[in-house]
Design an enzyme around this catalytic site. Structure first.
Site, PDB file in Angstrom:
ATOM      1  CB  SER A 241      93.502  52.124  86.783  1.00 51.40           C
ATOM      2  OG  SER A 241      93.414  52.680  85.479  1.00 51.40           O
ATOM      3  CD  GLU A 262      90.717  61.718  94.874  1.00 53.53           C
ATOM      4  OE1 GLU A 262      91.255  60.738  95.421  1.00 53.53           O
ATOM      5  OE2 GLU A 262      90.622  62.829  95.413  1.00 53.53           O
ATOM      6  CB  CYS A 296      89.961  53.657  95.599  1.00 52.68           C
ATOM      7  SG  CYS A 296      88.805  54.732  96.444  1.00 52.68           S
TER       8      CYS A 296
HETATM    9  P1  NAD Z   1      89.728  52.629  84.880  1.00 55.52           P
HETATM   10  O1  NAD Z   1      91.000  53.369  85.005  1.00 55.52           O
HETATM   11  O2  NAD Z   1      89.686  51.443  84.008  1.00 55.52           O
HETATM   12  O3  NAD Z   1      88.582  53.619  84.333  1.00 55.52           O
HETATM   13  C1  NAD Z   1      88.211  54.778  85.038  1.00 55.52           C
HETATM   14  C2  NAD Z   1      87.620  55.782  84.072  1.00 55.52           C
HETATM   15  O4  NAD Z   1      88.660  56.305  83.242  1.00 55.52           O
HETATM   16  C3  NAD Z   1      86.593  55.186  83.103  1.00 55.52           C
HETATM   17  O5  NAD Z   1      85.577  56.135  82.890  1.00 55.52           O
HETATM   18  C4  NAD Z   1      87.415  54.948  81.854  1.00 55.52           C
HETATM   19  O6  NAD Z   1      86.617  54.901  80.684  1.00 55.52           O
HETATM   20  C5  NAD Z   1      88.333  56.150  81.874  1.00 55.52           C
HETATM   21  N1  NAD Z   1      89.608  55.994  81.162  1.00 55.52           N
HETATM   22  C6  NAD Z   1      90.371  54.889  81.080  1.00 55.52           C
HETATM   23  N2  NAD Z   1      91.507  55.156  80.396  1.00 55.52           N
HETATM   24  C7  NAD Z   1      91.450  56.470  80.041  1.00 55.52           C
HETATM   25  C8  NAD Z   1      92.327  57.345  79.324  1.00 55.52           C
HETATM   26  N3  NAD Z   1      93.495  56.918  78.834  1.00 55.52           N
HETATM   27  N4  NAD Z   1      91.959  58.637  79.170  1.00 55.52           N
HETATM   28  C9  NAD Z   1      90.797  59.098  79.680  1.00 55.52           C
HETATM   29  N5  NAD Z   1      89.916  58.309  80.346  1.00 55.52           N
HETATM   30  C10 NAD Z   1      90.242  57.005  80.541  1.00 55.52           C
HETATM   31  O7  NAD Z   1      89.251  52.249  86.381  1.00 55.52           O
HETATM   32  P2  NAD Z   1      88.005  51.372  86.856  1.00 55.52           P
HETATM   33  O8  NAD Z   1      88.309  49.924  86.593  1.00 55.52           O
HETATM   34  O9  NAD Z   1      86.742  51.935  86.337  1.00 55.52           O
HETATM   35  O10 NAD Z   1      88.032  51.647  88.434  1.00 55.52           O
HETATM   36  C11 NAD Z   1      88.868  50.971  89.325  1.00 55.52           C
HETATM   37  C12 NAD Z   1      90.103  51.792  89.656  1.00 55.52           C
HETATM   38  O11 NAD Z   1      89.720  53.103  90.109  1.00 55.52           O
HETATM   39  C13 NAD Z   1      90.892  51.206  90.814  1.00 55.52           C
HETATM   40  O12 NAD Z   1      92.263  51.340  90.542  1.00 55.52           O
HETATM   41  C14 NAD Z   1      90.485  52.066  92.002  1.00 55.52           C
HETATM   42  O13 NAD Z   1      91.423  52.079  93.056  1.00 55.52           O
HETATM   43  C15 NAD Z   1      90.345  53.410  91.345  1.00 55.52           C
HETATM   44  N6  NAD Z   1      89.480  54.307  92.124  1.00 55.52           N
HETATM   45  C16 NAD Z   1      90.071  55.314  92.832  1.00 55.52           C
HETATM   46  C17 NAD Z   1      89.291  56.149  93.613  1.00 55.52           C
HETATM   47  C18 NAD Z   1      89.923  57.234  94.431  1.00 55.52           C
HETATM   48  O14 NAD Z   1      89.184  58.105  94.903  1.00 55.52           O
HETATM   49  N7  NAD Z   1      91.220  57.254  94.640  1.00 55.52           N
HETATM   50  C19 NAD Z   1      87.899  55.978  93.654  1.00 55.52           C
HETATM   51  C20 NAD Z   1      87.329  54.955  92.901  1.00 55.52           C
HETATM   52  C21 NAD Z   1      88.141  54.117  92.132  1.00 55.52           C
END
Ligand code: NAD
Length: 506
Positions: A241, A262, A296
């Site tokens: 996110s 990403e 995403c």
């Molecule tokens: P999320 O942000 O909740 O978690 C993603 C990852 O980050 C997890 O492994 C989580 O444990 C980790 N994380 C969360 N907060 C963190 C912090 N403060 N420091 C370090 N690590 C942290 O996202 P999600 O719910 O797993 O996935 C959905 C989101 O990901 C959507 O917004 C989607 O658009 C995005 N996404 C983007 C892409 C891209 O290529 N642009 C690809 C896939 C998903």
């Protein structure tokens, strides 16, 4: 049936989620459950990393990377070729595990594994093409050139929705470039990560390179935060996110590290008067409803020329009525569950906002009487852009909005914080070119007569603005995983200075 899949992939009911040079036993982490979102049942338990485990992984990766960087790049490519072959053999099982943990339909689960295989093939070819430039020097008898060195240990943080493909985009390039990789997967998908780690170890461990690919599962984001702060990791690649990216980017920048982000998307497509609607509706359906709206690149906003609005909405409504919803491993299913009840509630709240802000519900949005986190995909008609459309709701919720002229549609498309993927449906070359021009789509991905999702690995993947600016997978994305060194050799007798500067003692 599922038990056999898990067993063949080396998954037990209780698993260690920490692998450095070997799987580590319990040392202070906590146990988390991996859930099947299709029925709410536990698939397995995973022991997370303690700080001590994490440090052990980093040290083992640092140690292993020194030896790995000495292996000639084409030999490293050979390891990736062998790993790709293991993935070919495991494609059905690993694809099924992706489906079990994420709820995405089986063809998308196996599609993710195919993407990993494609990345291994790409990296194998790349292993003989990691070349730099020779540059004409302004000084006589000098040679100037660029060369590329590995960075060291690359930290990879992944999201739940692409639990294996995104790791492969990063790991295949990072490894072939001579780095080690420390992976922190989403706590929602730890079993797929463990299965992948077991597979890659089959090619690395026999030659003493275990520590080149390490894994640290956490219960929330604690390992991710340690990684962001850790000066021993020169590059953090983080997918998730925008909220997560904002935190990781600031922390990594504060220690002058490099981050590859990403992040979220809020993708739009434009349907012009000349669009072929058969092609358009098929593409929109896959982009908006595929993966239950949890990509995403999912299509979230559709701008339709007012002259085609009714026809597009009618056709989409008919298509939405026909989408088979059900268990994602059944072959006829096209729509599985959301990852858990959280996004179900978020979708409900976004719908309520949309209706309050002037939207009309055309289809969907009702509860689904099944055990898992299922939702009906929703289609909302809006007279003009409304505030809720600026938010990424990670669920199958599509806003459809009429426009008058193409410049207005492109402006609306770009008027969000994110800049990942975009599309136009048109049979007029001038409209396609206006969309692709420098003042057209502001996204990292711009498609003509293709939906917003479903990218191939050959291109560089990523987006602008709050999507983070990173580029992964194909093209020259490999350069992010290396450091560029500009070298100048003076092979002559004299020491001429650049720009004609004189600095001679009298
Ligand atoms: P999320 O942000 O909740 O978690 C993603 C990852 O980050 C997890 O492994 C989580 O444990 C980790 N994380 C969360 N907060 C963190 C912090 N403060 N420091 C370090 N690590 C942290 O996202 P999600 O719910 O797993 O996935 C959905 C989101 O990901 C959507 O917004 C989607 O658009 C995005 N996404 C983007 C892409 C891209 O290529 N642009 C690809 C896939 C998903």
């Amino acid at each position: 049936m599922f038990e056999d899949v898990l067993t063949r992939l080396g998954i037990a009911s209780r698993n260690s989620g920490v692998h450095s040079s070997h799987w580590l036993p319990a040392s202070g982490g906590t146990w988390i459950d991996s859930w099947n979102p299709s029925n709410g049942r536990v698939l397995g338990e995973v022991l997370t990393a303690s700080r001590e485990d994490y440090d052990g992984c980093v040290l083992s990766a640092i140690d292993a990377q020194r030896a790995w960087a000495r292996v000639p790049a084409p030999r490293r490519g050979e390891y990736l070729r062998c790993f790709g072959n293991l993935l070919r053999n495991a494609k059905q099982d690993l694809g099924m595990l992706v489906t079990l943990e994420t709820g995405k339909i089986l063809s998308e689960g196996t599609g993710e594994v195919q993407e990993m295989i494609d990345m291994c093939d790409f990296a194998t070819g790349l292993s003989r093409q990691l070349y730099g430039l020779t540059i004409a020097s302004e000084r006589a008898e000098h040679r100037m050139f660029e060369q590329w060195h590995p960075l060291g240990v690359v930290g990879v943080i992944t999201a739940f929705n692409f639990p294996v493909a995104v790791w492969a985009w990063n790991a295949a390039l990072a490894l072939v470039c001579g780095n080690a990789v420390l992976w922190k997967p989403s706590p929602l998908t730890p079993l797929t990560a463990i299965a992948v780690q077991r597979l890659i170890q089959q090619v690395l461990a026999p030659d003493g390179f275990s520590g080149v690919s390490t894994l640290c599962v956490d219960a929330d984001s604690e390992v991710g935060k340690w990684m962001a702060m850790d000066g021993r990791l020169p590059l953090i690649s983080a997918t998730g996110s925008c909220r997560m990216g904002r935190s990781v980017a600031a922390t990594v920048a504060a220690r002058f590290g490099r981050s590859l982000l990403e992040l979220g998307g809020n993708n739009a497509a434009i349907v012009t008067p000349s669009a072929d609607l058969d092609r358009t509706v098929r593409a929109v359906l896959f982009a908006a409803v595929g993966t239950a709206g949890q990509r995403c690149t999912t299509l979230r906003r559709l701008f339709v020329h007012h002259s085609r609005l009714d026809e597009v909405i009618n056709r989409l409504a008919h298509a939405y009525d026909s989408v088979p919803l059900g268990l994602p491993w059944e072959p006829e299913t096209l729509l599985g569950p959301l990852i858990h009840q959280g996004p179900v509630g978020e979708m409900k709240r976004a719908l309520e906002h949309a209706l309050r802000e002037g939207g009309t519900l055309v289809r969907g949005g009702n509860p689904v009487p099944l055990e898992g986190s299922f939702v009906q995909p929703a289609l909302v008609k809006v007279p003009a852009p409304i505030p809720i459309m600026r938010q990424e709701t990670f669920a199958p919720l599509l806003y459809v909005c009429p426009y008058e002229d193409l410049t207005q549609a492109i402006t609306w498309q770009n008027d969000v914080h994110q800049g990942l993927s975009s599309a136009i449906f048109t049979d007029r070359i001038s409209e396609a070119e206006q969309f692709l021009a420098h003042n057209g789509s502001d996204c990292g991905i711009a498609n003509v007569n293709i939906g917003t999702s479903g990218a191939e690995i050959g291109g560089a993947f990523g987006g602008e603005k709050e999507t983070g600016g990173g580029r992964e997978a194909g093209s020259d994305a490999w350069k992010t995983y290396m450091r560029r060194q500009t070298c100048t050799i003076n092979w002559g007798q004299y020491l001429p200075l650049a720009q004609g500067v004189k600095f001679d003692l009298a």
